[in-house]
Structure formats: structure tokens, C-alpha cells
Write an enzyme that holds these catalytic residues in place. Structure first.
Site, PDB file in Angstrom:
ATOM      1  N   ASP A  87       0.655  -1.149  -0.168  1.00 43.26           N
ATOM      2  CA  ASP A  87      -0.110  -0.030   0.001  1.00 43.26           C
ATOM      3  C   ASP A  87       0.901   1.372   0.099  1.00 43.26           C
ATOM      4  OD1 ASP A  87      -2.544   0.786  -0.170  1.00 43.26           O
ATOM      5  OD2 ASP A  87      -2.742   1.261   1.930  1.00 43.26           O
ATOM      6  N   ASP A 134      -3.793  -4.805  -4.869  1.00 41.35           N
ATOM      7  CA  ASP A 134      -2.930  -3.389  -5.210  1.00 41.35           C
ATOM      8  C   ASP A 134      -1.559  -3.439  -5.635  1.00 41.35           C
ATOM      9  OD1 ASP A 134      -5.400  -2.192  -4.635  1.00 41.35           O
ATOM     10  OD2 ASP A 134      -4.731  -1.237  -2.789  1.00 41.35           O
ATOM     11  N   ASP A 171     -11.882   1.650   5.897  1.00 45.56           N
ATOM     12  CA  ASP A 171     -10.597   1.649   4.825  1.00 45.56           C
ATOM     13  C   ASP A 171      -9.522   2.296   5.527  1.00 45.56           C
ATOM     14  OD1 ASP A 171     -11.899   0.497   2.828  1.00 45.56           O
ATOM     15  OD2 ASP A 171     -13.054   2.202   2.547  1.00 45.56           O
TER      16      ASP A 171
END
Length: 449
Positions: free
Chosen positions: A247, A283, A423
């Protein structure tokens, strides 16, 4: 742009019911003390352990609770969910949250935590709830003498026996995990909130495993979760989320070191039972080259896909979402990783793009990859995206998980992200992975089913 689920020790090892420990508040509003406390060490590894604590109310309803105990061997709580912990040396107090303080007669409240230990990890000798020492029984008092009645004593109305709680069976081929934060919130809720949270609790969702615990503990979690799914005759869904540079340091930043990743993946893969669907590293490809510390990310993904597949997993490599990258980019990056040990790719993990947009995007990628299959995360895309990715308001639960065989290349709609888990610390939400009841209810209320 994705978030992890809260790490929790889930193995049913060393479960200890602490002598039917009981207590309840003595206030006028919450009289008739009496409850049972079950303290269960669910998993233990060198220097750490996981535990679940369940309170069963045997007395009058309560509107809030505080459970106290003392550790005598230096144990410490490190991470706790479904409650708020405060400590003073070995003294521990856990208080209820706004949404789980109410416990009806015969009802339960539970919380879990990960802790540390050294030398030994004995079970606490006693507990107290709302200031009353746990005794194992409901205290009795001398009854007030009843005067001789002048009229016949009416026959008391029998108190109905509470109906035991039954774990509902899932309605699809995917596994419903009864240990999720959403499931526990549903169990603790009542009225309209309970009806709304049922939409989340009883829908199959993925289990996230990452480096918030050491590799051996992560392996134990995977073995427990996939083992329960296989025993139920259902398909488990896993998310592997520990890539170096994860991330890019954002809300879900972290990951293992470059030198550790291969060993970590191999250890986790050893825990696989059955043939779980695995979403590999959300991701990771979409953020390829976006920050330092990624190492040989393509090589890491190749290695992880092989290690997991050889242990029985059906691996889908995460490729971002429909509004992030042009089709050429994921096609190029997926080709670099290759599909020798992956059945396809995954889209929209933890995002909000519509199923229609995601499917159209996936079909374009699939066609360029010779017809590779793909899956879509529909957990929170019922109202599509408003352009935000971190706790946007006004969103809705999406279509429920289902296998697809319509010739389009789409393999399944899945709930990869767990609705109700934040989130990140944005738009009023708590830290990534923490339960946020307000937004869970909002998404359930907005769902079109």
C-alpha cells in the site's frame, strides 16, 4: 487502496471455560447479578497468543459492561477488538462499545484479543463484571416472609426457556465465517439493526491473512479457517496481503521484508486445507513502481502464486479496478507475472466500481490475455463509486457472492472486502480493518436487496 481485516487468533485450541465464572452489575437498573464468562486461549505461539472472551448474561438485562481481571505472569494485551481495553500492570479492564453494551437475559457479548507472554500463560484466576466478583452462581438472598394470603395464590406464569442460538447455514457454495466482526456485531444487535447486519453477517466473505502476526501464527489462522470451511462442505476465500512495500505506506502500509517474503508465503501455504480461492496481494500490481521498498515485486508474485497453488489454492492475481489503470497496463503486468500458477485475475478489491463497469473492464483484459478468467469484489459496490476510495459515504452492499458461468470470462462475484471494516482513519472512520458499525448499517440500509 485496500485495507486488511483485523488479525484475530481463531484456532479452537486450549479453550478454557473459567469455572463458570459469573457476575453482573449490582446497580438498581441492572440487578440480579449472574453471568458466565468463558475465557478461551484460541492459539499460542512463542511470545504471543490469541484469546476470545464470551460473557453470557444469566440475570436481568444490562445496558453496558466492564470486565476486570488480573494477569499474574506478565501477559499483556496488544490488540483487542469488540471492546476497549485499559491496563495497569497486570490489571486489565475491558469495557463495552456503544453497539455491544446491551446484553439481554440469556444473551451474550464477546470480544477477542492478541497478547504477549513470556515463561508461562496461565488463565486468570478470577473475573469481575461491573464490580461484582465472579462466583459461578447467581447469588441468593433470604426471601421476605410472605403473609398468609386471604385469596388463593395465583399460579405463576411459567418463564419460557430461551431458544438456543443456532448458527445459520450459508446459502451458497462459499463459506460463512462466524468469527468475523460483522457476524459478532449481528449477534449482539437487536431490532432493525440486527435485521440490517444480518445482510453482512450471513454473506460469505474472504478471510485476510497478512504479517500483522508472525508466519507460524498466520499459518495456524489459515489452517483453522480453511479447515472449518472444508468440514462444512463449503469453499473458503482467502486474501494474502503481505507484499513488501504494501500500500506504499498508506492506510494499510506494511508488508514483510524483501528477504522474508518467500519464507512467509511458504509457511502460510502449509496451512491450506481444501481448494480455497485466493486473491493474491491487493493493489500490488496496480502500484508497481509507485514507491520504493518493493524489491522484485513481479518475482514475489510469481513465487507466491506457485507456492499457494501447489498447496491446492485457486489463485487470482489482483489487478486493480476499472477506473485506475488503462487496459494496457494490467495486461502488461499480468503477463510479466504469468499464469502458470494462477487461474486468473481479480478486480475491484476493496473498491466501489459497479459490477457492470468492472465486468466490461475485465472482459477487455481477459481478451488480451487469451481468455483468462477473472473475479470481481462486489461487497460494497451497490451504489457504485463517488470518486472517493477511503470510507466514502452513501455507498451500498453489492450483489451477493455467486459463481458465474455465462461465457463472459467472469468466474465469480465475491465479497473480498468485509463490509463494515474501515478503509482507514479517514472520513470519520477508525483505523484500517476496525469495525465501524455506523457505515456497516448505512451500506446495509442502502442495499437493493
Amino acid at each position: 487502496m485496500s485495507t486488511r481485516r483485523t488479525a484475530a487468533a481463531l484456532l479452537a485450541a486450549a479453550a478454557v471455560a473459567v469455572g463458570g465464572l459469573t457476575a453482573l452489575t449490582t446497580t438498581a437498573a441492572q440487578a440480579a447479578p449472574g453471568c458466565r464468562v468463558d475465557y478461551a486461549v484460541t492459539n499460542q505461539w512463542p511470545g504471543g497468543f490469541g484469546a476470545n472472551v464470551t460473557i453470557t448474561n444469566l440475570g436481568d438485562p444490562v445496558s453496558s459492561w466492564k470486565l476486570d481481571w488480573t494477569y499474574t505472569a506478565g501477559q499483556r494485551i496488544q490488540q483487542l477488538w469488540n471492546g476497549t481495553a485499559s491496563t495497569n500492570g497486570g490489571q486489565v479492564s475491558v469495557t463495552s462499545l456503544p453497539w455491544n453494551g446491551s446484553i439481554p437475559t440469556g444473551g451474550t457479548a464477546s470480544f477477542g484479543f492478541n497478547g504477549s507472554w513470556a515463561g508461562s500463560n496461565p488463565t486468570p484466576a478470577s473475573f469481575s463484571l461491573n464490580g461484582t466478583t465472579c462466583t459461578g452462581t447467581v447469588p441468593t438472598t433470604s426471601p421476605t416472609p410472605t403473609p398468609t394470603p386471604t385469596t388463593p395464590t395465583p399460579t405463576p406464569t411459567p418463564t419460557p426457556t430461551p431458544t438456543p442460538t443456532v448458527t445459520p447455514q450459508p446459502t451458497s457454495g462459499f463459506y460463512v465465517d462466524p468469527t468475523t466482526q460483522g457476524y459478532r456485531a449481528w449477534q449482539a444487535a437487536s431490532g432493525t439493526d440486527k435485521a440490517l447486519l444480518e445482510k453482512i453477517a450471513l454473506t460469505p466473505q474472504a478471510y485476510w491473512v497478512g504479517n500483522w502476526a508472525d508466519a507460524s501464527h498466520a499459518q495456524a489462522e489459515v489452517a483453522d479457517y480453511t479447515g472449518r470451511a472444508v468440514a462444512a462442505g463449503k469453499t473458503p476465500m482467502l486474501v494474502v496481503y503481505a507484499i513488501p512495500g504494501r500500500d506504499c505506506g498508506s492506510h494499510s502500509g506494511g508488508g514483510v521484508s524483501e528477504s522474508e517474503y518467500a519464507r512467509w508465503v511458504d509457511t502460510v501455504a502449509q496451512g491450506i486445507k481444501g481448494n480455497p480461492i485466493v486473491i493474491l496481494e491487493p493493489d500490488a500490481l496496480a502500484q508497481l513502481g509507485d514507491c520504493s521498498g518493493q524489491g522484485d515485486r513481479v518475482g514475489f508474485l510469481k513465487y507466491a502464486a506457485k507456492s499457494l497453488t501447489l498447496k491446492g489454492a485457486r489463485v487470482y492475481i489482483d489487478a486493480g479496478h476499472a477506473k485506475w489503470l488503462s487496459v494496457d497496463t494490467p495486461v502488461n503486468r499480468l503477463n510479466q507475472v504469468g499464469f502458470e500458477y494462477a487461474v486468473g485475475f481479480a478486480l475491484n478489491t476493496s473498491n466501489y466500481q459497479t459490477t457492470a463497469d468492472s465486468k466490461a473492464y475485465g472482459q477487455q483484459i481477459s481478451q488480451r490475455l487469451g481468455g483468462k478468467k477473472f473475479v470481481i469484489d462486489t461487497s460494497r459496490n451497490g451504489n457504485g463509486s463517488n470518486g472517493e476510495w477511503c470510507n466514502p459515504r452513501g455507498r451500498a452492499l453489492g450483489e451477493r457472492p455467486v459463481a458465474v458461468n455465462d461465457g463472459s470470462g467472469l468466474d465469480a462475484l465475491l465479497w473480498v472486502k468485509l463490509p463494515g471494516e474501515s478503509d482507514g482513519a479517514c472520513n470519520g472512520g477508525p483505523a484500517a480493518g476496525q469495525w465501524w458499525q455506523e457505515i456497516a448499517l448505512e451500506m446495509a440500509r442502502n442495499a437493493r436487496w
